[in-house]
Design a protein around this motif. Structure first.
Motif, short mmCIF file in Angstrom:
data_model
loop_
_atom_site.label_atom_id
_atom_site.label_comp_id
_atom_site.label_asym_id
_atom_site.label_seq_id
_atom_site.Cartn_x
_atom_site.Cartn_y
_atom_site.Cartn_z
N ILE A 268 0.86 -1.18 0.00
CA ILE A 268 0.00 0.00 0.00
C ILE A 268 0.89 1.23 0.00
O ILE A 268 1.74 1.40 0.88
N ALA A 283 -5.39 -0.80 7.57
CA ALA A 283 -5.36 -0.69 6.11
C ALA A 283 -5.07 -2.03 5.45
O ALA A 283 -5.74 -2.41 4.48
N ILE A 286 -8.08 -4.37 5.56
CA ILE A 286 -9.12 -4.03 4.58
C ILE A 286 -8.77 -4.63 3.23
O ILE A 286 -9.61 -5.23 2.55
N VAL A 287 -7.51 -4.49 2.82
CA VAL A 287 -7.08 -5.05 1.53
C VAL A 287 -7.21 -6.56 1.54
O VAL A 287 -7.68 -7.18 0.58
N ASN A 295 -10.63 -2.48 -4.37
CA ASN A 295 -9.96 -2.52 -3.08
C ASN A 295 -9.52 -1.14 -2.59
O ASN A 295 -9.74 -0.78 -1.43
N CYS A 296 -8.90 -0.37 -3.48
CA CYS A 296 -8.44 0.97 -3.10
C CYS A 296 -9.60 1.85 -2.67
O CYS A 296 -9.51 2.62 -1.71
N ILE A 299 -10.56 1.19 0.89
CA ILE A 299 -9.66 1.80 1.87
C ILE A 299 -10.00 3.28 2.04
O ILE A 299 -10.08 3.80 3.16
N VAL A 335 -4.38 6.50 -2.66
CA VAL A 335 -4.00 5.14 -2.29
C VAL A 335 -3.68 4.35 -3.55
O VAL A 335 -4.47 4.34 -4.50
#
Length: 377
Positions: A268, A283, A286-287, A295-296, A299, A335
């Protein structure tokens, strides 16, 4: 018909999340491939002009990621977005590949080029001497990861926890936050200025160099690096004089070099707007827990929900706030997530077949080019 005209732009640049109650200031790309995996980008704008800039370049031999968080205006981050990667490419060719020396030379050349721009522009635009940008670069070449940074954007690795029986992910920070809010950085700055008891001042709730800026390294911020600028009467008309005995910032990056390992899952890269809201571990979880596609965006949404929570609001309320005013609730956030599939059986074949490509985030969420910028910026 309008939609059919828009689709080619989507494929090239990404998507704006509009309609259906979505966030009109949030932009993201679909999942794209690189030689050893996939990547995606998401950006949300808070400032009147988007000060975060970012880019990803892929080739058959690797991937390059850049996240540039501007301050004082967007000029420095836009400049870095245009000039840093060409210097990396130039010096890599000259020296037969990527290395710490190549990266440092590229950072230095970008700094010097921006200084030349400031000198040319200064008589008409003295404020450009106070514009700067944090600079975070990640590169993977021949199975080796390089992370270089100035300022407090951050790179975090998500890797499998080898000590856990269940599949679990742990965060490993790969970059150094050059922010005087970090005690170690504050002591470093104070040690370089033993004759200045006010080199770092606690003001407006945070530690700042000379009461002005939190980061100790950047591209730009020329007035805090070159005495001729902050002593110039033209510049002093913009504000109070700053009693500096020597430069208080540097453009020397911290560089980490690390061999990639089978347990390394993804990277990340993000501006500090994300890390103000989410911890490294949150973070990466979450991924790890969400599908790769989008995915981004997940976040960024999590960060915005956290920002809203701090103000006892809902994210749906923040979505309605226009850029500029929105900066009072959160910063620009960028991100980039890069998945690492080298250990996958198909990785070698993908590596051979992958062609060069690039993704650049919009200069502004509402435009794909700068507003009245100089040609060389």
């Amino acid at each position: 018909m309008l939609r059919s005209c828009y689709r080619p732009l989507e494929r090239c640049f990404g998507r704006w999340c509009t309609g259906g109650g979505s966030d009109a200031l949030l932009w993201h790309t679909d999942l794209k491939s690189h030689a050893a995996g996939d990547y995606s980008i998401a950006v949300v704008q808070a400032n009147s002009s988007l000060e975060d800039q970012s880019q990803v370049f892929t080739s058959p031999s690797g991937i390059y990621v850049g996240v540039y968080d501007g301050h004082g205006g967007p000029e420095a981050s836009r400049f870095v977005n245009k000039h840093l990667f060409p210097y990396l490419q130039k010096f890599s060719k000259e020296q037969g590949g990527l290395s710490t020396d190549v990266i440092k030379k590229a950072f230095s050349a970008t700094e010097e080029e921006f200084l030349r721009l400031v000198k040319r522009s200064f008589p008409a635009r003295p404020q450009i001497a106070s514009v700067g940008s944090c600079c975070l670069v990640g590169a993977i070449s021949n199975g080796v990861l390089y992370v270089a940074n100035l300022g407090d954007s951050r790179a975090v690795l998500g890797r499998k926890d080898s000590n856990s029986k269940k599949t679990h992910v742990v965060a490993e920070r790969l970059s150094t936050d050059h922010n005087v809010g970090v005690e170690e950085v504050r002591k470093e700055v104070e040690a370089l200025h033993p004759d200045d008891s006010h080199i770092v001042v606690y003001t407006r709730g945070v530690w700042r160099i000379k009461g002005i800026i939190q980061v100790s390294r950047s591209i730009g911020d020329v007035y805090l690096k070159k005495p001729d600028f902050y002593r110039d009467p033209i510049f002093q008309q913009l504000g109070s004089t700053i009693p500096l005995k020597r430069p208080v910032m540097t453009a020397e990056p911290s560089v980490l070099v690390r061999q990639l390992r089978p347990q390394d899952l993804f990277l990340i890269f993000a501006s500090d707007g994300l890390w103000e809201q989410l911890s490294d571990q949150t973070a990466v979880e979450i991924v790890f827990k969400h599908p790769r596609a989008g995915n981004c965006k997940e976040i960024v949404r999590a960060a915005l929900q956290e920002a809203a929570k701090k103000r006892e609001m809902r994210y749906d309320d923040i979505k309605k706030i226009d850029k500029g005013i929105r900066r009072h609730f959160h910063d620009d956030i960028t991100v980039v997530v890069v998945f690492l599939d080298r250990h996958d059986s198909s990785a070698d074949q993908r590596f051979k077949q992958h062609t060069a490509g690039s993704t650049i985030s919009p200069v502004d969420i509402y435009s794909l080019s700068g507003d009245g910028l100089e040609e060389d910026m």
